[in-house]
Design a protein around this motif. Structure first.
Motif, short mmCIF file in Angstrom:
data_model
loop_
_atom_site.label_atom_id
_atom_site.label_comp_id
_atom_site.label_asym_id
_atom_site.label_seq_id
_atom_site.Cartn_x
_atom_site.Cartn_y
_atom_site.Cartn_z
N THR A 297 0.83 -1.22 0.00
CA THR A 297 0.00 0.00 0.00
C THR A 297 0.85 1.26 0.00
N ILE A 298 1.91 1.27 0.81
CA ILE A 298 2.76 2.46 0.90
C ILE A 298 3.49 2.71 -0.41
N LEU A 299 4.03 1.63 -1.03
CA LEU A 299 4.74 1.79 -2.30
C LEU A 299 3.80 2.29 -3.39
N LEU A 300 2.58 1.74 -3.43
CA LEU A 300 1.60 2.19 -4.42
C LEU A 300 1.24 3.66 -4.20
N SER A 301 1.15 4.05 -2.94
CA SER A 301 0.87 5.45 -2.60
C SER A 301 1.98 6.36 -3.09
N LEU A 302 3.23 5.93 -2.90
CA LEU A 302 4.38 6.74 -3.35
C LEU A 302 4.39 6.86 -4.87
N LEU A 303 4.09 5.77 -5.57
CA LEU A 303 4.03 5.83 -7.03
C LEU A 303 2.93 6.79 -7.49
N SER A 304 1.79 6.77 -6.79
CA SER A 304 0.68 7.67 -7.13
C SER A 304 1.08 9.13 -6.98
N PHE A 305 2.02 9.37 -6.08
CA PHE A 305 2.42 10.74 -5.79
C PHE A 305 3.39 11.31 -6.84
#
Length: 599
Positions: free
Chosen positions: A3-11
């Protein structure tokens, strides 16, 4: 994927904007294509979107950009028409008669008049009306845009007769079982399985108004302090802070009736009626010299020859030699009066005009056989149509020559075309970002993935972060309404998971979504285009960013104090940080004023 990695990619697309537009000060015409390429790369490579989905989102972005350019054209045309007719000269004199002090003028025009236009129309219209008006009065273009963007906060949640609540929050929450069960358990009337109902929306609107009033009361003082700091002879905060009594008086004149109206009448009229009452109270007070400095302390911008090159745009506001030299003040103000009247009668459903003009509607569903559609585009309902109609009416009302009106049209087309390139990359990037669902990877769309990552890290401290997610949604989408549609249900669910009143979390979402307009890229591009300030968007966001951070952080801390007061008491992290923020600002202001006193 984590979840955190996906969030960072979204950013990543937002990070590209932050680095190149704000950090390196690239013009939007160079920075936004990079952000668009980043969003497309993530969509195709990580989210595994189909090419048709990305292409459809891009086309939708181009169509939305065209509607923005239409609004920009109408706003510039009205400004150029008033310039050619000689009305701007009379309007400038009318404000000088109220007060020659630029600090007073910016509070009346940006805060009160801008809030009225926001309440009646929304969708960035205040910047299209108030910003060129300030430039016409002699404000540097960048000072006008910065002021116009900062006030895009407090009135926005109730803009366009409450659209961000009545459409944004309502659409976001309606049809969900958990929301419906909460409403039933709370004994709130009016809900159905398909709609949350009017009573819940009014309850949320009241909470939104309370939060806005608590935080937004300092916005007029922010505007004048930043204006004197960045655009004054002395580059000093203190020149703006010296008008603190008048700034707070103007703030309370709007926010007190604003809260009362939200509680009694619901989401449609807080900004509209609050601003009208504020104008009725503040303008006579200013003319009487109440709470404003003496004539010896009248603040003015430096001489135009001393303005820095970045302050000015390519739109040069000069009185036309062919303009009517004997025009009355009433005649000069008629176009703005017509705008106000037309905005109101076309936005109140009970008058019947709204449904008539909305019946002319264009749409494109399932673009390229994807799930992306444009939704209803109603050209007669757009503010640009009203601006053009009023401009044409001014041609006859001010008895202009066809030649002078032709110059207004030609200049407006030229300015609009310059705004097209940055918007034609900014809005498609936004649409790819928002429409990144239905990919083969099965991930949540990018804004939701980012929000879920933040929620996972925040835990019980989520109320502090909730306004930032709302602000992020508005920063990307350029709309408090879209931000509320996207995140209201998510915010409601997080509120339930951490065990607090979820309606307060939704209220924090709405407040943050309003504040996000302060730094929204395509709103900055649109406002800059109206006064020919393109290429300096990053500089503007750098100047408005402190106001957004103040707004989101203070509202989040107040929200935390409220939702956890039952279990933690009122003395908690939220109330402590909120108190520290306010005391720090007061201490800074007092120190500045004390140092400026003559020995």
């Amino acid at each position: 994927m984590n979840t955190i990695l996906l969030s960072l990619l979204s950013f990543l697309p937002i990070l590209v904007v932050a680095i190149f537009l704000v950090g390196l000060r690239w013009p939007a015409s160079r920075a936004m294509p990079l952000a668009y390429i980043t969003a497309v790369g993530l969509g195709l490579g990580i989210w595994k979107l189909s090419f048709n989905q990305v292409a459809a989102a891009s086309v939708k972005g181009i169509i939305v950009a065209a509607t923005l350019l239409y609004i920009i054209f109408g706003a510039i045309l009205l400004l150029n028409t008033l310039q050619q007719s000689g009305a701007l000269r009379v309007i400038r004199k009318s404000f000088t008669d109220i007060s020659p002090d630029r600090r007073v003028q910016v509070i009346i025009i940006a805060w009160l008049f801008g809030s009225f236009i926001e309440g009646s129309s929304g969708f960035g219209t205040p910047a299209a009306v108030a910003v060129p008006l300030m430039v016409g009065l002699g404000f540097p273009a960048m000072a006008a845009v910065v002021a116009g963007m900062i006030i895009q906060s407090t009135p926005v949640s109730f803009g366009a007769l409450g659209t961000p609540i009545l459409v944004g929050v309502n659409t976001g929450l309606s049809g969900d079982d958990s929301v419906y069960q909460y409403i039933q358990q709370a004994g709130i009337a009016g809900a159905t399985a398909e709609s949350v109902g009017r009573p819940l929306l009014t309850m949320i609107a009241t909470k939104v108004a309370i939060l806005h009033a608590a935080v937004g009361t300092l916005i007029p003082l922010f505007v004048v302090a930043l204006m004197t700091r960045f655009f004054g002879v002395r580059r000093s905060f203190v020149d703006g802070l010296r008008i603190w009594k008048f700034a707070l008086f103007a703030a309370f004149s709007m926010t007190i009736p604003y809260v009362i109206v939200a509680h009694l009448l619901g989401p449609e009229f807080p900004s509209l009626i609050g601003a009208l009452i504020g104008l009725a109270v503040v303008v006579p007070a200013a003319k009487a010299g109440w709470l404003i400095p003496t004539k010896d302390d009248t603040w003015e911008f430096p001489d135009k020859q001393q303005w820095e090159p970045e302050w000015t745009g390519v739109v040069d506001i000069k009185d036309s030699p062919e303009g009517n030299k004997s025009m009355s003040m009433f005649s000069a103000w008629i176009p703005y009066f017509l705008i106000a009247v037309l905005l109101i009668i076309t936005r109140i459903p009970e008058l019947g005009v709204k449904s008539l003009i909305q019946s002319v509607s264009l749409s494109w569903s399932n673009i390229f056989n994807s799930s992306v559609g444009t939704g209803a585009i109603q050209p007669l309902y757009l503010p640009g149509t009203i601006f053009i109609v009023v401009s044409l009416a001014t041609l006859f009302l001010h008895r202009m020559s066809i030649a002078s009106y032709g110059r207004a049209v030609k200049g407006s087309c030229h300015t609009m075309l310059k705004a097209s390139l940055p918007l034609l990359f900014t809005v498609p990037m936004v649409q790819v970002f928002l429409n990144s669902h239905d990919g083969l990877a099965g991930f949540a769309k990018m804004p939701n993935a980012l929000a879920e990552g933040v929620a996972a890290m925040a835990g019980s401290a989520w109320p502090i972060f909730a306004p930032f997610i709302g602000g992020f949604g508005a920063f990307v989408a350029g709309s408090n309404t879209v931000s509320n549609m996207t995140f209201s249900l998510f915010q409601f669910g997080v509120g339930q998971r951490i065990g607090v009143d979820p309606t307060w979390i939704v209220a924090l979402q709405a407040v943050g979504g309003a504040a996000g307009n302060i730094i929204c890229v395509h709103n900055v591009v649109a406002a800059s285009a109206v006064v020919g300030l393109l290429g300096k968007e990053g500089l503007i966001i750098r100047k408005t960013l402190p106001a957004f951070l103040y707004y989101a952080l203070l509202s989040g801390c107040i929200g935390y104090a409220i939702v956890w007061s039952a279990t933690l008491g009122w003395l908690n992290i939220g109330s402590a940080v909120a108190t520290a923020i306010v005391l720090s600002l007061v201490t800074f202001a007092c120190k500045q004023l004390r140092q400026d006193r003559p020995a």
